[in-house]
Design a protein around this motif. Structure first.
Motif, short mmCIF file in Angstrom:
data_model
loop_
_atom_site.label_atom_id
_atom_site.label_comp_id
_atom_site.label_asym_id
_atom_site.label_seq_id
_atom_site.Cartn_x
_atom_site.Cartn_y
_atom_site.Cartn_z
N ASN A 1 36.24 30.39 44.89
CA ASN A 1 37.10 31.56 44.65
C ASN A 1 37.67 31.63 43.24
OD1 ASN A 1 36.71 32.45 47.27
ND2 ASN A 1 38.44 31.26 48.06
N ASN A 2 37.85 30.48 42.59
CA ASN A 2 38.50 30.48 41.30
C ASN A 2 37.54 30.64 40.13
OD1 ASN A 2 37.29 28.02 41.60
ND2 ASN A 2 38.99 26.83 40.72
N GLU B 1 38.22 34.14 38.73
CA GLU B 1 39.60 34.60 38.92
C GLU B 1 40.21 35.14 37.63
OE1 GLU B 1 43.57 32.93 41.24
OE2 GLU B 1 42.18 31.52 40.30
N SER B 2 39.85 34.53 36.52
CA SER B 2 40.42 34.95 35.23
C SER B 2 39.61 36.06 34.55
CB SER B 2 40.53 33.75 34.30
OG SER B 2 39.24 33.19 34.06
#
Length: 841
Positions: free
Chosen positions: A40-41, A44-45
């Motif tokens: 999921n990460n 993310e950015s």
């Protein structure tokens, strides 16, 4: 004005052409949209909400703020890579997308990434052909390994990539190609991984020019020739992998100069010679040379190697003792010297540092005891020393080492008890103690202690006592082999939980009583040997539920009553049915011959009466003429099924060739009436024994259909009439017994029959022929006697006509035959066939 334009153009080039930050943002967002991720990460950015692309995870920018590196290694990415879009990033010099789940192909869009210096797409699922890579002449690192790339790799296009330092293309599905000599031009190369690239031919001598190489991997290809001496020039080499090729010759002179070598794997080749070149490679960490033809002794110097952790030399022809100090100064983890000719004792200090996990020394000639020092080796996972000449008592604490998964002490001379400490080896999965001299009672270990035990073979020892009722708690057991001991008492009624048990062998013990009803709960049972005990009662009805049975052997017991008809419908996979030497009575049920897979039927030495059912001809597996080995020969972990059969007059033990044997033994019963002609339909049989019954009538005329048969015993019956001439066609027959019947007439002629001892016809007063004292009196008698000195002529008396002229011509022909041995033999063989045919009428 022109100078201003040139300046603007130069500034644009510095900024990557016409790519603006907004455009690079759009390119990266398109890249994100084309992929999905399991983490999921990862993205993310990656948002368009006022953030600079340089702050995105996995992104680095150059001094101008343009994206220069994209590294999302091992980020759980899946989907296809949009190369055409990505390569619009003008400053992109590093693209690392390895160890993901990416698929699709490498498109020509990649060729627009002309600034790339580092390209890593390894460990994905990319497929298809690789385009020519010539435009990527800035590359220092190229990694496409561990994908599913196909086609002929464009080796020639690498010619311009002269600055390559890492070339990793291994583990793909490329078309076959010669060794790519273009790689030897990459003078800066430090890493060359071309394993499993479908490369053929020899290693070029010029590979010795790559003196910066630290890692050279050419394994799992089709390389031939030797390990070239020039490889000794690669003094910086730390890893050399050449396994699974067809390399020949020995380790070249000077190989010992590779003083930095830490990992050497040249296993699975055709290499030979000694290992003397290894004595100076004292930085070795792992040495793997298994499945070759090396000979001689292991250099003593290996005992002083401080970093050696792995030594794998199995399946060679190495001799002598292992270095006594082996493993004493290093954190030794793994030794496998299986299948050699090593002698002497097992080195005592290989677990001195407490790291050893695998001790594999089977199939050698080691002697002495297991060193007491291994009783403290708590790291040990696999202890396999089978098939040596080891002896003595096993150290008590060794049995209970806490991480042991395999204890294999089979085929040695160990003695004494099996320690109760074995209950502490909770991870134990495989226990092989067979063919030793272990004695006393087995420890009463409950299944709750052995949660993982799958295979237990304690057969052929001197174990005593009764079977533990806790055996039934070992729900993971697949193989339980306890044959050939002195176990006594009843079988406990504890089998209801053993739904995974596949092989059960309790044969050749002193067990008594009836078969417990819970044995029917073993629905996975494949092989059941209860033979050679003293079991009583009728045929076990509970076994009717074991419909997967392939081998059922309850011979040499005291079972009585009738053979149940339901056997024929309950065991569709049954191949071996052995009920011999019991007290079964009544007739042979015709339903028995519905067992289409049956290839061995042994009902001998019982009290069976009545006739042989004509349905015997329905045994389809015995009618198969082409014999091939199947799963009777070998099962998981090397287990081979076995049975004892009356073969050519003697009880013989069949194991490795068991699946090649097909036949029927109904001897030593009270069977009567004629031999059914349907029996001759079973042309795949290699033995048939109907001796010692009360069979009457004649031998079936089509007995010659059994042309694979090697052993035929019809002795001690009431058979009458002539021996069928077709028996002469049984060319594999080398054991025949027709003695003690009422047969009459001429013994058929045939090369095979003439080699048999006359005693096979004894007790048949009506028989006559050249091999018997009684000669046939009719005019078809002939002789093929040859004088020992070779000077005599063979005389054939054939009264086919009269007349002096015919006699003269005949003897003229015989005179020619006396000068030409091959003609003479061929003629008499032909005459044998003709006369045999004439005698039929």
């Amino acid at each position: 004005m022109s100078s201003l334009l040139l300046l603007l153009l130069f500034l644009c080039l510095l900024r990557g052409g016409n790519s603006s930050p907004e455009e690079e943002l759009q390119i990266l967002l398109e890249f994100k949209a084309s992929l999905s991720t399991t983490k999921n990460n990862t993205f993310e950015s990656w948002t368009s909400e006022g953030r600079s692309t340089c702050s995105f995870a996995g992104i680095k920018c150059d001094s101008t703020g343009s994206v220069s590196e994209l590294d999302l290694t091992d980020s759980g990415l899946s989907g296809t890579i949009p190369f055409r879009s990505l390569c619009r990033l003008p400053s992109l010099s590093r693209l690392s997308l390895g160890s993901n789940l990416l698929c699709g192909s490498i498109t020509v869009g990649l060729l627009n990434c002309t600034s790339l210096r580092h390209l890593d797409l390894g460990f994905n699922y990319l497929a298809g052909a690789v385009p020519g890579l010539a435009p990527l002449n800035e590359l220092r690192v190229l990694n496409l390994s561990d994908n599913a790339l196909t086609g002929l790799f464009p080796w020639g296009s690498l010619g311009n990539l002269t600055d390559l330092e890492v070339l990793s293309l291994g583990d793909n599905l490329f078309d076959s190609s010669p060794f790519p000599e273009v790689v030897v031009n990459f003078a800066r190369l430090t890493w060359l991984f071309l394993s499993d690239c479908n490369i053929r031919g020899e290693i070029p001598f010029s590979i010795g020019n790559l003196t910066h190489l630290v890692d050279l991997e050419l394994a799992d290809n089709f390389l031939t020739g030797g390990i070239i001496a020039e490889i000794a020039r690669l003094r910086n080499l730390r890893q050399l992998e050449l396994y699974k090729n067809s390399l020949t010759g020995s380790l070249p002179p000077g190989f010992g100069n590779l003083s930095n070598l830490a990992y050497l794997d040249a296993s699975m080749n055709l290499l030979k010679g000694d290992l003397s070149e290894l004595r100076s490679l004292n930085n070795l960490v792992s040495l793997q040379l298994f499945l070759n033809d090396f000979s001689g002794e292991v250099p003593l110097e290996l005992g002083n190697f401080r970093y050696l952790t792995t030594l794998s030399l199995y399946s060679n022809r190495l001799t002598g003792m292992l270095p006594p100090k082996l493993g004493s100064v290093s954190e030794f983890e793994h030794i496998d010297v299986w299948d050699n000719f090593f002698t002497g004792e097992i080195p005592p200090d290989m677990c001195r540092k407490g790291k050893m996990r695998k001790l594999l020394t089977g199939d050698n000639k080691f002697t002495g005891k297991i060193p007491e020092s291994y009783a403290n080796c708590s790291s040990l996972v696999r202890l396999r020393v089978r098939n040596n000449s080891l002896n003595g008592v096993v150290p008590a604490r060794l049995w209970g080492l806490p991480n042991l998964e395999i204890i294999d002490l089979a085929f040695n001379r160990f003695e004494g008890p099996v320690s109760a400490a074995i209950g502490e080896a909770k991870p134990l999965r495989f226990l092989f103690l067979n063919n030793n001299y272990f004695s006393g009672k087995l420890p009463d270990i409950t299944g709750a202690r052995w949660l993982y035990l799958q295979y237990m073979d304690v057969s052929y020892n001197q174990l005593t006592g009764t079977l533990s009722p806790h055996l039934g708690e070992s729900r993971t057991l697949v193989y339980l082999l306890m044959a050939g001991n002195q176990l006594s008492g009843h079988i406990p009624d504890c089998w209801q939980r053993m739904e995974n048990l596949t092989f059960l062998d309790l044969s050749s013990n002193n067990l008594t009583g009836r078969i417990p009803s819970t044995m029917g709960s073993m629905v996975s049972l494949h092989t059941l040997h209860l033979n050679n005990n003293s079991f009583t009662g009728r045929f076990p009805l509970s076994l009717r539920k074991c419909q997967g049975l392939v081998t059922l052997d309850i011979g040499e017991n005291r079972f009585h009553g009738e053979v149940p008809p339901w056997i024929g419908d309950s065991f569709p996979a049954l191949k071996i049915l052995r009920l011999r030497a019991n007290r079964f009575s009544g007739g042979i049920p015709p339903q028995l011959f519905r067992l289409a897979a049956l290839q061995l039927l042994d009902l001998a030495d019982n009290e069976l009466t009545g006739s042989i059912p004509r349905s015997v001809g329905n045994l389809a597996a015995m009618a198969i003429r082409r014999q091939q080995r199947d799963d009777l020969d070998r099962n998981a972990f090397g287990y081979s099924d076995s049975v004892s059969l009356m073969w050519k007059g003697e009880m013989s033990f069949f194991k490795r060739t068991l699946s090649l044997v097909r036949g029927i033994d109904l001897s030593c019963n009270f069977l009567s009436q004629e031999i059914p002609s349907e029996l001759t339909n079973l042309s795949g049989m290699v033995y048939l024994n109907l001796s010692r019954n009360d069979l009457t009538g004649s031998i079936p005329s089509a007995i010659g259909n059994l042309d694979l048969i090697e052993s035929l015993d019809l002795s001690r019956n009431q058979l009458s009439g002539a021996i069928p001439p077709s028996i002469a066609s049984l060319t594999f027959l080398d054991s025949l017994d027709l003695s003690s019947n009422n047969l009459s007439g001429r013994i058929p002629s045939g090369n095979q029959l003439q080699t048999l001892d006359p005693s096979v016809y004894a007790g048949n007063d009506g028989l006559c022929g050249p091999t018997l004292p009684k000669k046939c009196s009719d005019h078809w008698e002939w002789s093929t006697d040859v004088e020992e000195n070779g000077d005599g002529n063979e005389i054939i008396w054939l009264y086919l006509g009269t007349g002096h002229g015919f006699v003269v011509g005949f003897w003229g022909f015989i005179g020619l035959l006396s000068f030409k041995t091959s003609w003479r033999l061929a003629f008499f063989r032909s005459m044998d066939k003709v006369l045999s045919r004439l005698s039929i009428g």
